[in-house]
Design an enzyme around this catalytic site. Structure first.
Site, mmCIF file in Angstrom:
data_model
loop_
_atom_site.group_PDB
_atom_site.id
_atom_site.type_symbol
_atom_site.label_atom_id
_atom_site.label_comp_id
_atom_site.label_asym_id
_atom_site.label_seq_id
_atom_site.Cartn_x
_atom_site.Cartn_y
_atom_site.Cartn_z
ATOM 1 N N ALA A 10 0.805 -1.219 0.000
ATOM 2 C CA ALA A 10 0.000 0.000 0.000
ATOM 3 C C ALA A 10 0.839 1.269 0.000
ATOM 4 O O ALA A 10 0.289 2.374 -0.003
ATOM 5 C CB ALA A 10 -0.941 0.009 1.206
ATOM 6 N N ARG A 88 19.444 8.484 4.212
ATOM 7 C CA ARG A 88 19.053 7.082 4.327
ATOM 8 C C ARG A 88 19.350 6.545 5.727
ATOM 9 O O ARG A 88 18.660 5.674 6.222
ATOM 10 C CB ARG A 88 19.760 6.251 3.250
ATOM 11 C CG ARG A 88 19.124 6.405 1.877
ATOM 12 C CD ARG A 88 19.880 5.617 0.822
ATOM 13 N NE ARG A 88 19.158 5.589 -0.440
ATOM 14 C CZ ARG A 88 19.156 6.564 -1.332
ATOM 15 N NH1 ARG A 88 19.843 7.664 -1.085
ATOM 16 N NH2 ARG A 88 18.494 6.451 -2.463
ATOM 17 N N ILE A 118 13.969 -3.825 -1.152
ATOM 18 C CA ILE A 118 13.927 -2.466 -1.702
ATOM 19 C C ILE A 118 14.014 -1.438 -0.582
ATOM 20 O O ILE A 118 14.519 -0.328 -0.773
ATOM 21 C CB ILE A 118 12.636 -2.260 -2.520
ATOM 22 C CG1 ILE A 118 12.667 -3.128 -3.791
ATOM 23 C CG2 ILE A 118 12.427 -0.790 -2.881
ATOM 24 C CD1 ILE A 118 11.393 -3.075 -4.615
ATOM 25 N N ASP A 151 19.644 2.600 -9.937
ATOM 26 C CA ASP A 151 20.907 3.282 -10.219
ATOM 27 C C ASP A 151 21.353 3.020 -11.657
ATOM 28 O O ASP A 151 21.879 3.912 -12.337
ATOM 29 C CB ASP A 151 21.988 2.820 -9.241
ATOM 30 C CG ASP A 151 21.578 3.025 -7.793
ATOM 31 O OD1 ASP A 151 20.906 4.029 -7.513
ATOM 32 O OD2 ASP A 151 21.911 2.166 -6.949
ATOM 33 N N HIS A 179 23.876 1.469 -2.600
ATOM 34 C CA HIS A 179 22.641 2.077 -3.097
ATOM 35 C C HIS A 179 22.335 3.379 -2.370
ATOM 36 O O HIS A 179 21.197 3.679 -2.058
ATOM 37 C CB HIS A 179 21.477 1.086 -2.948
ATOM 38 C CG HIS A 179 20.192 1.546 -3.567
ATOM 39 N ND1 HIS A 179 20.095 1.945 -4.884
ATOM 40 C CD2 HIS A 179 18.946 1.669 -3.049
ATOM 41 C CE1 HIS A 179 18.845 2.290 -5.145
ATOM 42 N NE2 HIS A 179 18.131 2.145 -4.051
#
Length: 325
Positions: A10, A88, A118, A151, A179
């Protein structure tokens, strides 16, 4: 029959990713899980005229267990997204726990499934996923990956824009490392076809590939981060995995993974001095079959590689230390 479970369906990545997965002829069953809205999204998607059957689950009544039951591949974009001014690392406290709890479910319900992470910060959340699976003695390094495909997509896109090329997919630019920020290293010297970039172009594109997420966060003014492009990237990586599983050969994608467990990876890890790193990986029916060497780098890329490795060491350590708590 192939069942894909999407945990965090969601969210701003999960919702467009669920739509893309529903359209895939490689997916027979799609199982959605989230804290809210997953059953409604499932009903919505079931009105689309593609064969995949979609079901949605919430936490109550063993929803996670039901969502994961029989899954061949689990994709996890669950967690909070970045906001302006947030790094992050700022995401870590919340998202680390999310990954640990969801991967615990995978370990107990569908331990043989592929696991695609992810949720950011991937540099740290993938080691958490790996350590969690190890605790249950079900870690298969050939099936657990951090998705860094965005990326790679950005590198191709930004090179095409700089050169005035209307077809970004014409370019295949390897992107290695991690990442986030300086851990991301596009290797323009290894582009296929070869590209002629000025130093200014090279520097500007490298920066955009590394910090493209900041560009989106700022443009959305706090309303989200890289979501639709990340959904597309996740879909591309899932598609490659499912093609390999179905028997297609020659499937190669960059991905962030635990190198020592993959043929060719132990040597790369020893050379770099870090066990987790994104490289080009060849896939077969059982997962990763080969980690491809990084090859010869330019002087500029060697300098950037040293910075990426040093930062990654701290990111990986952070994930492993969290898992030990």
């Amino acid at each position: 029959m192939t069942k894909v479970a999407l945990l965090g369906a969601a969210g701003q990545i999960g919702t467009p990713l669920s739509l893309l997965l529903k359209t895939s002829p490689l997916v027979d069953e799609l199982s959605l899980y989230d804290l809210v809205h997953a059953p409604g999204i499932a009903i919505d998607l079931n009105h689309i005229d593609t064969p995949a059957k979609v079901s949605g689950f919430l936490p109550e009544n063993d929803g996670l267990k039901k969502a994961l039951n029989g899954a061949d591949l689990v994709v996890i974009p669950a967690g909070i997204a970045r906001k302006p001014g947030m790094t992050r690392d700022d995401l870590f406290k919340t998202n680390a726990g999310v990954i640990r709890d969801l991967v615990t479910g995978v370990a107990t319900v569908c331990p043989n499934a592929f696991v695609l992470i992810i949720t950011n910060p991937v540099n740290s959340t993938l080691p958490i996923a790996v350590e969690t699976l190890k605790k249950y003695y079900v870690f298969n390094p050939a099936k657990v990956f951090g998705v860094t495909t965005l990326d790679v997509i950005r590198a191709s896109t930004f090179v095409a824009q700089a050169l005035g090329e209307p077809q970004p997919q014409k370019f295949k630019v390897p992107v290695v490392g991690g990442h986030s920020g300086a851990t991301i290293l596009p290797l323009f010297s290894q582009s296929e076809p070869a590209v002629a970039l000025s130093e200014d172009q090279r520097d500007a594109i490298t920066y955009r590939v590394q910090f493209g997420g900041d560009e989106i966060v700022k443009a959305k003014a706090g309303a989200g981060s890289a979501t639709t492009c990340m959904a597309y990237a996740g879909f591309r990586f899932v598609t490659s995995i499912l093609k390999a599983v179905s028997g297609q050969s020659g499937i190669i994608e960059e991905t962030y993974l635990y190198l020592p467990g993959i043929p060719g990876g132990k040597e790369i890890a020893a050379e770099l001095g870090v066990d987790y790193f994104a490289v080009r990986v060849e896939f077969g029916a059982e997962g990763a079959t080969k980690a491809c060497p990084i090859e010869v780098l330019s002087a500029y890329e060697k300098e950037k590689l040293a910075i990426a490795v040093e930062e990654l060491k701290g990111n990986v350590k952070k994930g492993i230390e969290f898992s030990a708590l």
